[in-house]
Design an enzyme around this catalytic site. Structure first.
Site, PDB file in Angstrom:
ATOM      1  N   ASP A  83      -2.355   3.590   5.645  1.00  0.00           N
ATOM      2  CA  ASP A  83      -1.812   3.072   4.390  1.00  0.00           C
ATOM      3  C   ASP A  83      -1.628   4.222   3.408  1.00  0.00           C
ATOM      4  OD1 ASP A  83      -0.842   1.077   2.765  1.00  0.00           O
ATOM      5  OD2 ASP A  83      -2.797   0.547   1.946  1.00  0.00           O
ATOM      6  N   HIS A 118       2.763   2.839  -9.487  1.00  0.00           N
ATOM      7  CA  HIS A 118       1.467   2.247  -9.142  1.00  0.00           C
ATOM      8  C   HIS A 118       0.347   3.260  -9.334  1.00  0.00           C
ATOM      9  CE1 HIS A 118      -1.667   0.040  -7.081  1.00  0.00           C
ATOM     10  NE2 HIS A 118      -1.799   1.023  -6.206  1.00  0.00           N
ATOM     11  N   GLU A 155      -1.764  -6.395  -2.520  1.00  0.00           N
ATOM     12  CA  GLU A 155      -0.911  -5.220  -2.683  1.00  0.00           C
ATOM     13  C   GLU A 155       0.391  -5.468  -1.931  1.00  0.00           C
ATOM     14  OE1 GLU A 155      -3.960  -1.542  -3.584  1.00  0.00           O
ATOM     15  OE2 GLU A 155      -3.060  -1.668  -1.594  1.00  0.00           O
ATOM     16  N   GLU A 168       3.539  -4.319  -0.113  1.00  0.00           N
ATOM     17  CA  GLU A 168       3.864  -3.081   0.584  1.00  0.00           C
ATOM     18  C   GLU A 168       4.959  -3.319   1.629  1.00  0.00           C
ATOM     19  OE1 GLU A 168       0.607  -0.726   1.898  1.00  0.00           O
ATOM     20  OE2 GLU A 168      -0.806  -1.556   0.435  1.00  0.00           O
ATOM     21  N   ASP A 170      -1.659  -5.923   1.646  1.00  0.00           N
ATOM     22  CA  ASP A 170      -2.925  -5.253   1.896  1.00  0.00           C
ATOM     23  C   ASP A 170      -3.955  -5.814   0.916  1.00  0.00           C
ATOM     24  OD1 ASP A 170      -4.694  -3.473   3.077  1.00  0.00           O
ATOM     25  OD2 ASP A 170      -4.272  -1.920   1.598  1.00  0.00           O
ATOM     26  N   ARG A 189     -11.313  -5.341  -5.304  1.00  0.00           N
ATOM     27  CA  ARG A 189     -11.356  -4.229  -6.265  1.00  0.00           C
ATOM     28  C   ARG A 189     -12.775  -3.875  -6.690  1.00  0.00           C
ATOM     29  NH1 ARG A 189      -6.602  -1.946  -5.258  1.00  0.00           N
ATOM     30  NH2 ARG A 189      -4.829  -3.315  -5.715  1.00  0.00           N
ATOM     31  N   GLN A 213     -14.279  -1.980  -3.814  1.00  0.00           N
ATOM     32  CA  GLN A 213     -13.575  -0.701  -3.731  1.00  0.00           C
ATOM     33  C   GLN A 213     -14.053   0.274  -4.809  1.00  0.00           C
ATOM     34  OE1 GLN A 213      -9.346  -1.107  -4.305  1.00  0.00           O
ATOM     35  NE2 GLN A 213      -8.933   1.080  -4.067  1.00  0.00           N
ATOM     36  N   LYS A 260     -11.037  -2.663   1.622  1.00  0.00           N
ATOM     37  CA  LYS A 260      -9.684  -2.754   2.168  1.00  0.00           C
ATOM     38  C   LYS A 260      -9.646  -3.274   3.600  1.00  0.00           C
ATOM     39  CE  LYS A 260      -7.053  -0.635  -1.025  1.00  0.00           C
ATOM     40  NZ  LYS A 260      -5.765  -1.132  -1.516  1.00  0.00           N
ATOM     41  N   THR A 286      -5.400  -7.373   6.415  1.00  0.00           N
ATOM     42  CA  THR A 286      -4.073  -6.939   5.995  1.00  0.00           C
ATOM     43  C   THR A 286      -3.072  -7.842   6.697  1.00  0.00           C
ATOM     44  OG1 THR A 286      -4.771  -4.629   5.750  1.00  0.00           O
ATOM     45  CG2 THR A 286      -2.407  -5.041   5.977  1.00  0.00           C
ATOM     46  N   GLU A 326      -2.789  -4.487 -11.635  1.00  0.00           N
ATOM     47  CA  GLU A 326      -1.840  -3.971 -12.628  1.00  0.00           C
ATOM     48  C   GLU A 326      -1.283  -5.084 -13.501  1.00  0.00           C
ATOM     49  OE1 GLU A 326       0.894  -0.807 -10.693  1.00  0.00           O
ATOM     50  OE2 GLU A 326       0.074  -2.036  -9.068  1.00  0.00           O
TER      51      GLU A 326
END
Length: 398
Positions: free
Chosen positions: A116, A123, A189, A191, A223, A227, A230, A243, A247, A348
């Protein structure tokens, strides 16, 4: 142009023809090509026409087809285009058209390795502002190489698979010690994932110019990211349990040849990159994503603003001599644009929970049990034609 009756707004027009693996009832899984509201069951069509390699379309994954390489991919696309465009093929193909809502879509390929990246400047800058408010948003290496990490191939799952809320260590900023429990800041996420077909030899880097010789096509990727887990674990070695739990990928693999008409020049890179990352014709794709949170659209991230191209990602991935294998998946990292409604993660969108998002009349920040997220996307060609990439969805369970 096609003899098949298509809805006017179909994402799977006659120039697209993505490949996927389906199951009809209790029959064995096999490979189909999407066209409008239907798919073509390719194994019996290929057998009827005595096509070389017809047996590969009866396989439960695309891996053996992917391993054939670019000449075979192009020959197959030429054959597929002929099937849907030439009315003389109707008698052969029509009995093997199956409505897509009558089948179950499965994992399209067996994932060998998963990498990844972190290729969106918007971002990366947003995350830098959130996590390092008193420092430069981008770390010193970011514009010199495509930052990435190796993920966990065994937890890449098909669209529609429920996502179990992960548990792990979390530490609140004002706490003296970490605690263990379910993630309270579960995120997405948006992607784009690239599917490798042709392998490379150990010790032989793949150049930016050889990208199309190795990569067959793309899938959509979500993904999922915890948080809070993480944030506590990622220093100093980066993403791990926050993570690796899941996925999700979309069921249809859209070929690079189908996407070629949507290619746009890569934006200016400053400072100039090192020679192994440089190329004359580096491109992005004009792809727009749409994120639906419990059915409500909350974001539309644009892919064309990505700083690093996929060819550069593959070149960097392999420049140390690491080999790529059939079935490898490498993803772009979160796709975010310059506007607030173009952000590709809820971290975000909610600005780390400080600016809640309105979803169906409720103020929301991160994912709750029972929430469902669906990401869809389409590519736009220079003539305005849309090429659908399908969708990837998942529901959070406790």
């Amino acid at each position: 142009m096609t003899w098949i009756d298509l809805p006017e707004d179909s994402p799977f027009g006659p120039d697209n023809l993505p490949l996927g693996v389906f199951r009809l009832g209790d029959e064995e899984p096999r490979i189909g090509a999407a066209i409008g509201d239907h798919l073509i069951d390719l194994a019996p069509v290929a057998s009827a026409q005595m096509l070389d390699g017809a047996q590969l379309f009866a396989e439960p994954s695309l891996n053996k087809f992917l391993a054939l390489g670019r000449p075979a991919w192009q020959a197959t696309r030429t054959w597929l285009l002929e099937l849907v465009r030439n009315t003389s093929e109707r008698e052969t193909v029509e009995p093997h058209l199956i409505r897509r809502d009558a089948v179950t879509m499965l994992m399209p390929f067996e994932v060998a390795d998963y990498v990844d990246f972190y290729a969106s400047e918007h971002h990366a800058s947003n995350v830098g502002k959130l996590f390092r408010p008193d420092a430069e948003p981008l770390l010193p290496n970011w514009k010199h190489l495509p930052v990435g990490y190796h993920g966990r191939a065994g937890t890449v799952v098909a669209s529609g698979t429920d996502i179990l809320r992960p548990s792990g260590q979390r530490k609140a900023p004002d706490a003296d010690a970490p605690t263990f429990g379910p993630s309270q800041r579960l995120d997405i996420e948006v992607e784009l994932g690239y599917v490798v077909g042709t392998p490379s030899a150990l010790g032989q880097p793949v150049s930016v110019d050889a990208f199309k010789d190795h990569v067959y096509g793309v899938v959509l990727v979500n993904d999922w990211s915890a948080r809070d887990i993480q944030a506590w674990e990622y220093v100093p070695l980066g993403p791990f349990l926050g993570k690796s739990f899941a996925t999700s990928i979309s069921p249809w693999v859209v070929s690079l040849d189908a996407l070629e008409a949507s290619a746009v020049p890569l934006g200016r890179q400053d400072p100039a990159v090192l020679p192994y990352l440089a190329g004359e014709n580096l491109t992005n794709f004009d792809i727009t994503f749409e994120v639906r949170w419990n059915g409500e659209v909350v974001s539309r991230p644009p892919y064309r603003t990505m700083y690093w191209s996929a060819a550069q990602m593959l070149a960097h991935l392999s420049v140390n001599g690491a080999s790529v294998r059939t079935g490898d998946l490498f993803a772009s990292g979160t796709v975010s644009g310059p506007e607030p409604d173009q952000r590709g993660s809820f971290l975000e969108l909610s600005w780390a929970g400080r600016e809640p998002v309105t979803v169906n009349g409720e103020q929301r920040t991160f994912l709750l049990d029972g929430d469902e997220v669906t990401i869809s996307a389409f590519a736009t060609t220079a003539t305005g034609t849309r090429i659908g990439l399908g969708e990837v969805s998942g529901r959070i369970v406790p």
